[in-house]
Scaffold this motif. Structure first.
Motif, short mmCIF file in Angstrom:
data_model
loop_
_atom_site.label_atom_id
_atom_site.label_comp_id
_atom_site.label_asym_id
_atom_site.label_seq_id
_atom_site.Cartn_x
_atom_site.Cartn_y
_atom_site.Cartn_z
N LEU A 1 -37.23 -6.67 9.38
CA LEU A 1 -36.23 -5.88 8.65
C LEU A 1 -34.89 -5.96 9.37
CD1 LEU A 1 -35.89 -3.53 6.39
CD2 LEU A 1 -35.89 -2.04 8.38
N LEU B 1 -30.89 -4.31 9.09
CA LEU B 1 -29.82 -3.53 8.47
C LEU B 1 -28.52 -4.06 9.05
CD1 LEU B 1 -32.32 -1.54 8.15
CD2 LEU B 1 -30.56 0.21 7.83
N SER C 1 -32.41 -3.98 13.73
CA SER C 1 -33.47 -4.80 13.16
C SER C 1 -34.81 -4.37 13.73
CB SER C 1 -33.21 -6.27 13.46
OG SER C 1 -33.29 -6.48 14.85
N VAL D 1 -34.16 1.88 2.95
CA VAL D 1 -35.08 0.80 3.33
C VAL D 1 -36.24 0.76 2.32
CG1 VAL D 1 -36.71 0.01 5.09
CG2 VAL D 1 -34.47 0.87 5.78
N ILE E 1 -29.35 -4.58 3.40
CA ILE E 1 -30.66 -4.40 4.03
C ILE E 1 -31.53 -5.57 3.59
CG2 ILE E 1 -32.66 -2.88 4.29
CD1 ILE E 1 -30.90 -0.54 3.50
N MET F 1 -35.36 -7.73 4.03
CA MET F 1 -36.74 -7.85 4.52
C MET F 1 -37.03 -9.35 4.53
SD MET F 1 -39.02 -5.27 5.09
CE MET F 1 -40.64 -5.62 4.45
N ILE G 1 -32.97 -6.26 -0.03
CA ILE G 1 -33.83 -5.28 -0.70
C ILE G 1 -33.10 -4.71 -1.90
CG2 ILE G 1 -34.69 -2.90 -0.49
CD1 ILE G 1 -35.53 -3.57 2.35
N ARG H 1 -43.43 -2.13 1.30
CA ARG H 1 -42.96 -0.96 2.06
C ARG H 1 -43.61 0.30 1.50
NH1 ARG H 1 -37.87 -1.90 -0.37
NH2 ARG H 1 -39.04 -3.62 -1.26
N LEU I 1 -43.23 3.17 6.31
CA LEU I 1 -42.09 4.06 6.47
C LEU I 1 -42.63 5.49 6.58
CD1 LEU I 1 -39.84 2.49 3.68
CD2 LEU I 1 -39.80 2.03 6.14
#
Ligand SMILES: Nc1ncnc2c1ncn2[C@@H]1O[C@H](COP(=O)(O)OP(=O)(O)OP(=O)(O)O)[C@@H](O)[C@H]1O
Length: 271
Positions: A20, A22, A45, A69, A80, A82, A87, A94, A175
């Motif tokens: 991931l 950001l 990340s 996320v 963002i 993945m 995303i 997720r 998450l």
């Protein structure tokens, strides 16, 4: 302490490809008083196998980041990704476990809740979904409660069902939005240990939100401290595995450094 954000996840000294990323993410909400900037210019990340904790005071934007996320909110700036792909929406890669005890479907049994998620999320035939659901429910200690309905369970048991459901779907990224915040201290501690064991056994990657420094050190391999209002990255801390092994009495030095950062971060007005 590393103050600069990193776009490559680091576990120990080894650079791993990011699961991931950001990239300069800001998130705003429209309110009757204008635009409220909840999160500003956050980059970080996560590498596969890491458990990254977002830590910060109430209202600093932790849940906002997690929702983005999860694909439930769009950043007002930044991106963002993945596995390198932007995303755009929620997906079975997720899975989120929330703080609230009402995240289960009240009209389905414990088994039905997990089985249904597998049938829908993974298009799995009922018989296969049921077998996997039973296995996960046994793993979280709910073997004898598969036929119970959520309203008959304690808060801790409901969170166990939500955790079983999330793990059963084998998401690339788990998450966790303060999943234990509404539990009593003893149950919370027990659940943290159980979650840790599951993550270590499965090698799952997780993004965990909390405002408790003790919880952050206990569950995380890395901690990102955010500033209050709007949330910006204040610092990152690696949690050496031996810190957890020593238990909360051994958290001293790291806990003190995090505490200093979280409480000395400047208050920034809304933009
Ligand atoms: N739907 C919304 N509309 C408007 N403002 C929102 C909305 N959701 C959150 N906010 C605001 O965004 C900011 C960040 O909220 P968020 O819930 O992400 O913080 P948090 O760090 O998770 O807090 P807590 O630890 O209390 O859950 C807060 O100022 C909050 O009031």
């Amino acid at each position: 302490m590393n103050v600069a954000p990193r776009l490559t996840g680091l576990v120990g000294d080894t650079a791993l490809p990011s699961l991931l990323e950001l990239d300069h993410v800001s998130i705003s909400y429209p309110t009757p008083d204008g635009i409220l900037t909840a999160v500003e210019d956050v980059s970080f990340s996560i590498a596969a196998g890491e458990r990254l904790v977002l830590l910060g005071p109430s209202g600093c934007g932790k849940s906002t980041l997690l929702r983005a996320v999860g694909g439930f909110l769009k950043p007002s700036a930044g991106e963002i990704r993945m596995n390198g792909r932007r995303i755009g929406a929620p997906g079975p890669d997720r899975m989120t476990v929330f703080q609230e005890f009402d995240q289960l479907l009240p009209w389905r049994t414990v088994l039905g809740n997990v089985r249904y998620a597998l049938e829908r999320g993974k298009s799995m035939p009922r018989r296969d979904a049921e077998a996997i659901a039973r296995r996960w429910l046994e793993r979280v200690g709910l073997k004898n409660f598969v036929d119970a309905f959520p309203h008959t369970l304690s808060g801790g048991m409901k969170q166990r069902v939500a955790i079983a459901r999330a793990f059963a779907l084998e998401p690339a990224l788990l998450l966790m939005d303060e999943p234990f915040a509404a539990l009593d201290a003893l149950t919370r501690r027990q659940m943290q240990d159980e979650l840790l064991k599951l993550c270590e056994e499965t090698g799952n990657t997780a993004l965990f939100v909390t405002h408790g420094i003790d919880e952050a050190i206990r569950v995380g391999t890395r901690i990102l401290a955010l500033t209050p209002h709007p949330g910006r990255l204040a610092a990152t801390f690696d949690v050496p595995p031996d810190t957890r092994a020593r238990g909360s009495s051994g958290f001293g030095e790291l806990e003190r450094r995090i505490q200093e950062t979280v409480f000395s971060a400047p208050e920034i007005d809304h933009v």
